[in-house]
Scaffold this active site. Structure first.
Site, PDB file in Angstrom:
ATOM      1  N   GLY A 134       0.787  -1.212  -0.081  1.00  0.00           N
ATOM      2  CA  GLY A 134      -0.104   0.070   0.014  1.00  0.00           C
ATOM      3  C   GLY A 134       0.890   1.163  -0.053  1.00  0.00           C
ATOM      4  O   GLY A 134       0.781   2.187  -0.709  1.00  0.00           O
ATOM      5  N   VAL A 143      -4.756  -5.101   2.943  1.00  0.00           N
ATOM      6  CA  VAL A 143      -4.634  -5.585   4.033  1.00  0.00           C
ATOM      7  C   VAL A 143      -4.077  -7.030   4.217  1.00  0.00           C
ATOM      8  O   VAL A 143      -3.942  -7.729   3.039  1.00  0.00           O
ATOM      9  CB  VAL A 143      -5.910  -5.747   5.001  1.00  0.00           C
ATOM     10  CG1 VAL A 143      -6.679  -4.430   5.003  1.00  0.00           C
ATOM     11  CG2 VAL A 143      -6.871  -6.586   4.195  1.00  0.00           C
ATOM     12  N   THR A 199      -1.681 -16.831   6.253  1.00  0.00           N
ATOM     13  CA  THR A 199      -2.174 -18.294   6.026  1.00  0.00           C
ATOM     14  C   THR A 199      -2.999 -18.685   7.358  1.00  0.00           C
ATOM     15  O   THR A 199      -2.492 -18.350   8.400  1.00  0.00           O
ATOM     16  CB  THR A 199      -0.902 -19.299   5.707  1.00  0.00           C
ATOM     17  OG1 THR A 199      -0.169 -18.793   4.526  1.00  0.00           O
ATOM     18  CG2 THR A 199      -1.279 -20.633   5.569  1.00  0.00           C
ATOM     19  N   GLU A 228      10.251  -6.487  -3.842  1.00  0.00           N
ATOM     20  CA  GLU A 228      10.823  -6.048  -2.796  1.00  0.00           C
ATOM     21  C   GLU A 228      12.243  -5.516  -3.094  1.00  0.00           C
ATOM     22  O   GLU A 228      13.189  -6.554  -3.483  1.00  0.00           O
ATOM     23  CB  GLU A 228      10.943  -6.509  -1.539  1.00  0.00           C
ATOM     24  CG  GLU A 228       9.425  -6.155  -0.814  1.00  0.00           C
ATOM     25  CD  GLU A 228       9.374  -7.212   0.448  1.00  0.00           C
ATOM     26  OE1 GLU A 228      10.260  -7.037   1.343  1.00  0.00           O
ATOM     27  OE2 GLU A 228       8.279  -7.780   0.670  1.00  0.00           O
ATOM     28  N   ALA A 245       1.666 -16.407 -11.347  1.00  0.00           N
ATOM     29  CA  ALA A 245       2.984 -15.561 -11.527  1.00  0.00           C
ATOM     30  C   ALA A 245       4.125 -15.918 -10.414  1.00  0.00           C
ATOM     31  O   ALA A 245       5.139 -16.329 -10.655  1.00  0.00           O
ATOM     32  CB  ALA A 245       2.860 -14.138 -11.576  1.00  0.00           C
ATOM     33  N   ASN A 246       3.648 -15.963  -9.124  1.00  0.00           N
ATOM     34  CA  ASN A 246       4.569 -16.313  -7.954  1.00  0.00           C
ATOM     35  C   ASN A 246       4.925 -17.867  -7.891  1.00  0.00           C
ATOM     36  O   ASN A 246       5.807 -18.086  -7.604  1.00  0.00           O
ATOM     37  CB  ASN A 246       3.729 -15.988  -6.497  1.00  0.00           C
ATOM     38  CG  ASN A 246       3.982 -14.303  -6.178  1.00  0.00           C
ATOM     39  OD1 ASN A 246       4.874 -13.803  -6.925  1.00  0.00           O
ATOM     40  ND2 ASN A 246       3.364 -14.058  -5.392  1.00  0.00           N
ATOM     41  N   CYS A 286       5.304 -13.827   0.037  1.00  0.00           N
ATOM     42  CA  CYS A 286       4.357 -14.396  -0.909  1.00  0.00           C
ATOM     43  C   CYS A 286       4.593 -15.762  -1.313  1.00  0.00           C
ATOM     44  O   CYS A 286       3.621 -16.356  -1.630  1.00  0.00           O
ATOM     45  CB  CYS A 286       4.276 -13.266  -2.100  1.00  0.00           C
ATOM     46  SG  CYS A 286       3.691 -11.812  -1.619  1.00  0.00           S
ATOM     47  N   PHE A 287       5.815 -16.111  -1.884  1.00  0.00           N
ATOM     48  CA  PHE A 287       5.876 -17.493  -2.576  1.00  0.00           C
ATOM     49  C   PHE A 287       5.375 -18.645  -1.759  1.00  0.00           C
ATOM     50  O   PHE A 287       4.292 -19.141  -2.319  1.00  0.00           O
ATOM     51  CB  PHE A 287       7.310 -17.783  -2.960  1.00  0.00           C
ATOM     52  CG  PHE A 287       7.954 -16.653  -4.218  1.00  0.00           C
ATOM     53  CD1 PHE A 287       7.247 -15.927  -4.685  1.00  0.00           C
ATOM     54  CD2 PHE A 287       9.469 -16.934  -4.373  1.00  0.00           C
ATOM     55  CE1 PHE A 287       7.733 -15.120  -5.560  1.00  0.00           C
ATOM     56  CE2 PHE A 287       9.835 -16.170  -5.387  1.00  0.00           C
ATOM     57  CZ  PHE A 287       9.110 -15.344  -5.951  1.00  0.00           C
TER      58      PHE A 287
END
EC number: 1.1.1.22
Length: 480
Positions: free
Chosen positions: A13, A86, A90, A161, A219-220, A272-273
């Site tokens: 964000g 947000v 998991t 990142e 994509a990830n 993310c992965f």
């Protein structure tokens, strides 16, 4: 004046809204979050996240058309477009625990939007969410809407990142998914007009909602799969005497494959992965596709295998015991140029070595001692839930010291592990480090960034992932 509000002032964000504000001076952008300390940091000189170039962008716009606030309801009420960024951690318990995404924060954001809205709004999913989330959010909004019309769009982020600002200035693509109704198409066009102020038209892709949601997970998964593929090859290279860097270079020169994401390492990390693949696995299982689920699960299994293989190699090389030996850990973030430690392979490597009673001395130029101690004493998946739900004072792990200098970390150490590819680790004075270490002195390069031959000349015993093994390491028992 178009007003945009973004709920969630995190890694996605904050930078995304700062760049929109910079590129669209006619749009007023507000980033809101319930965390007072986080908003205070965004309003200070010490931003809550480290990202090259972010400081400059924020300073140019803050107070003009970019605002950071804890008054969530006011800004949502005023906005024409509401981005929701947000956390979707998991689930740690209940149905789908360990795989499914926890949409608690998402749902409460949606209910709040429905509550405070007095005018039609476009609601944009920015966080990575499971396929069909939009449908659930749409139901919550329409059932609580009091006659106000909401259009839901999916606009997943594809930021890396460490290069987020560069990625935002010059994206490979911007993906916008929406309903295939006239209202849906109109909403897509509204968001498209925002991005079109700096992104070439041909790079703005529009799809239906489900395709956009699934594209992000896919994509990830594809990126992580490449890392696991090259890491699987690295184990074979060590067994056969091949060199993984030569193999991946040869493979990467094939224009159909390309060279990116083919660096063997101690494993992938980041927020993310793993989360997105587990989510993909769960969606496949829920849709009766066990073979597909099994296929993607393997990507994570290889990643876990690579981390434990690294730990085993360290222990086996050092006479099968690291008990009470000082081991220096250089790098704790999941990759260079970020202070982010979420799912970093360093956590599993450190916990593995601590399990064998090692004493660790850790140095990372961007990660605080508090963060490292918190990460090492946390349960799996806890990192992704808000800090107030985590142990308040992280129990200090007794055998861990965090230092602010690589030379301090390596002094009197038996071995050193490079776990993050920070540029500064390439230019350290390794002769000085060698002179101050216990002998034999070991280097375990988990990122293949040091010149192993030079280090061997100094006197180190060197292990590089996927490279022909040092004669010393060949005599050691095979890694289980």
């Amino acid at each position: 004046m178009v007003k945009i509000c973004c709920i969630g002032a995190g890694y996605v964000g904050g930078p995304t809204m700062a760049v929109i504000a910079l590129k669209c001076p006619s749009i007023e952008v507000a980033v809101v979050d319930i965390s007072k300390s986080r908003i205070a940091a965004w309003n200070s000189d010490q931003l809550p996240i480290y990202e090259p170039g972010l400081d400059g962008v924020v300073k140019q716009c803050r107070g003009k058309n970019l605002f950071f606030s804890t008054d969530v309801e006011k800004h949502v009420f005023e906005a024409d477009i509401v981005f929701v960024s947000v956390n979707t951690p998991t689930k740690t318990q209940g149905l789908g625990a360990g795989k499914a995404a926890d949409l608690t924060y998402w749902e409460s954001a949606a209910r709040m939007i429905a509550d405070v809205s007095k005018s039609d709004k476009i609601v944009v999913e920015k966080s990575t969410v499971p396929v069909k989330t939009a449908e659930a959010i749409e139901k919550i909004l329409t059932h609580n809407s009091k006659g106000i019309k909401f259009q839901i769009l999916s606009n997943p982020e594809f930021l890396a990142e460490g290069t987020a600002i560069k990625d935002l200035f010059n994206p490979d693509r911007v993906l916008i998914g929406g309903r295939e109704t006239p209202e849906g198409q109109k909403a897509i066009q509204t968001l498209k007009d925002v991005y079109a102020q700096w992104v070439p038209e041909e790079r703005i892709l529009t799809t239906n909602l489900w395709s956009a949601e699934l594209s992000k997970l896919a994509a990830n998964a594809f990126l992580a799969q490449r890392i696991s593929s090259v890491n699987a090859m690295s184990a074979l290279c060590e067994a056969t005497g091949a060199n993984v860097q030569q193999v991946s270079y040869s493979v990467g020169t094939d224009s159909r494959i390309g060279p990116k994401f083919l660096n063997a390492s101690v494993g992938f990390g980041g927020s993310c992965f793993q989360k997105d693949i587990l989510n993909l696995v769960y969606i496949c299982e829920c849709n009766g596709l066990p073979e597909v689920a099994e296929y993607w699960k393997q990507v994570i299994k290889i990643n876990d295998y690579q981390k434990s293989r690294f730990v085993n190699r360290v222990v086996a090389s050092m006479f099968n015991t690291v008990s009470n030996k000082k081991i220096a850990i250089l790098g704790f973030a999941f990759k260079k140029d970020t202070g982010d430690t979420r799912e970093t392979p360093a956590i599993d490597v450190c916990q593995g070595l601590l399990g064998d009673k090692a004493n660790l001395s850790i140095y990372d130029p961007q990660v605080t001692e508090d963060q490292i101690q918190r990460d090492l004493s946390m349960n799996k998946f806890d990192w992704d839930h808000p800090i107030h739900l985590q142990p308040t004072s992280p129990t200090t792990v007794k055998k861990v010291s965090v230092v602010w200098d690589a030379y301090e970390a390596t002094k009197d150490a038996h071995g050193l592990c490079i776990l993050t590819e920070w540029d500064e680790f390439k230019t350290l004075d390794y002769q000085k480090i060698f002179d101050n270490m216990q002998k034999p002195a070991f280097v375990f390069d988990g990122r293949n960034i040091v010149d192993a031959d030079k280090l061997r000349e100094i006197g180190f015993i060197v292990y590089s992932i996927g490279k022909p093994l040092d004669p010393w390491l060949k005599d050691m028992p095979a890694v289980a």
